[in-house]
Motif scaffolding. Structure first.
Motif, PDB file in Angstrom:
ATOM      1  N   ARG A 164      -5.732 -14.502  -1.573  1.00 24.16           N
ATOM      2  CA  ARG A 164      -4.650 -14.046  -2.432  1.00 24.16           C
ATOM      3  C   ARG A 164      -3.542 -15.102  -2.449  1.00 24.16           C
ATOM      4  O   ARG A 164      -3.181 -15.634  -1.395  1.00 24.16           O
ATOM      5  N   ASP A 251       5.688  -6.733   1.834  1.00 22.41           N
ATOM      6  CA  ASP A 251       4.676  -5.876   1.200  1.00 22.41           C
ATOM      7  C   ASP A 251       3.352  -6.617   1.056  1.00 22.41           C
ATOM      8  O   ASP A 251       2.271  -6.033   1.254  1.00 22.41           O
ATOM      9  N   PHE A 252       3.422  -7.888   0.720  1.00 25.97           N
ATOM     10  CA  PHE A 252       2.214  -8.707   0.596  1.00 25.97           C
ATOM     11  C   PHE A 252       1.487  -8.806   1.938  1.00 25.97           C
ATOM     12  O   PHE A 252       0.268  -8.648   2.010  1.00 25.97           O
ATOM     13  N   ARG A 254       1.687  -6.779   4.526  1.00 28.94           N
ATOM     14  CA  ARG A 254       1.192  -5.464   4.958  1.00 28.94           C
ATOM     15  C   ARG A 254      -0.041  -5.024   4.189  1.00 28.94           C
ATOM     16  O   ARG A 254      -0.833  -4.222   4.703  1.00 28.94           O
ATOM     17  N   SER A 255      -0.214  -5.511   2.968  1.00 27.48           N
ATOM     18  CA  SER A 255      -1.379  -5.123   2.166  1.00 27.48           C
ATOM     19  C   SER A 255      -2.499  -6.137   2.344  1.00 27.48           C
ATOM     20  O   SER A 255      -3.161  -6.533   1.388  1.00 27.48           O
ATOM     21  N   GLY A 257      -5.613  -8.464   2.745  1.00 30.63           N
ATOM     22  CA  GLY A 257      -6.944  -8.397   2.167  1.00 30.63           C
ATOM     23  C   GLY A 257      -7.992  -8.896   3.140  1.00 30.63           C
ATOM     24  O   GLY A 257      -7.882  -8.717   4.363  1.00 30.63           O
TER      25      GLY A 257
END
Length: 276
Positions: A164, A251-252, A254-255, A257
């Protein structure tokens, strides 16, 4: 084929079933498949191939020898009717390639609006690319890559599958992005890992001096602070609560991939340039 105002060169081949918007231009020796949809004002300059279940948004211009909507370069693809969707007002330069999705992904490759894809850049199967991106010459995405809005990829840069790239990031030329790049992060040619923040990009999007100072301080806490990444992330959230750009980065993270997180090139992480 539907459109009363499309201008089609007599040497072009447009299959029955293709859907053409108003004022579409299809230049010499182009090929348009039966499941293609071209939005209003789309221009295929010449020698362009658009195949598969492909949609090009209004105002997009495609230059010679670009090939869009062909099957993915994947041994797992079995002919499923997956899609390529390209947004509005994109510029797709010479020899660019973009593939449709696969059943192993989400059956769709998606590209946002206002993108600039320079010569020979590549968007592989099941990628999701945001708005206002710039891919310099030969920038390449492997399959299943996610790229946020306002990202710049330098020439001859490659992004590993499933990685990402967060919004507002910049990756210099001839870089290999093996893992996730935080929003507003910067990678520098010839150096593994992050080289800092994309300050110029932040200023262009309207970040204030206070915003940038907060993000720089949060960057130092995230990557140079004590404890594990989970602990540093929690502490950064407490210290910078309400800071909008810091929140985007958190937020990036914590999410997370499938790939790990790229860290600064001068962080001692046992020889591996990505944090667990």
């Amino acid at each position: 084929m539907s459109s009363t105002t499309a201008r089609i060169d007599p040497t072009a081949r447009v299959a029955q079933g293709a859907r053409l918007g108003e004022n579409v231009e299809i230049g010499p020796f182009c090929t348009v498949g039966p499941d293609v949809e071209l939005g209003d004002g789309v221009r295929l300059l010449s020698h362009v191939v658009v195949e598969g279940h492909t949609t090009l948004g209004a105002g997009t211009a495609v230059y010679p020898f670009a090939v869009l909507g062909t099957p993915p370069q994947s041994l797992h693809y079995k002919g499923e009717p997956s899609r390529l969707v390209v947004g509005r007002n994109c510029i797709v330069r010479e020899h660019v390639t973009m593939n449709i999705g696969t059943a192993g992904g989400h059956m769709e490759t998606r590209v946002g609006d206002n993108g600039m894809f320079m010569a020979a850049s590549h968007v592989a199967h099941d990628c999701v690319v945001g708005n206002n991106v710039i891919f310099a010459n030969n920038a390449t995405l492997a399959g299943h890559v996610t790229v946020g809005d306002n990202v710049f990829l330098g020439g001859l840069t490659a992004v590993h599958q499933f990685a990402r790239v967060g919004e507002g990031a910049i990756i210099g030329g001839m870089c290999g992005a093996r893992h996730d790049i935080i929003p507003f992060g910067a990678m520098v040619e010839g150096r593994p890992g992050l080289g800092g923040l994309n300050i110029i990009g932040l200023k262009r999007r309207g970040a204030t001096r206070a915003d940038i100072h907060a993000l720089r301080a949060a960057y130092r806490e995230l990557f140079y602070g004590r404890g594990t990444l989970v602990e540093r992330t929690a502490r950064t959230a407490e210290l910078f609560a309400g800071q909008p750009y810091v929140t985007i980065v958190l937020d990036f993270i914590r999410s997370a991939g499938k790939r790990r997180l790229t860290v600064p090139h001068d962080v001692d992480d046992g020889g591996d340039r990505e944090a667990a």
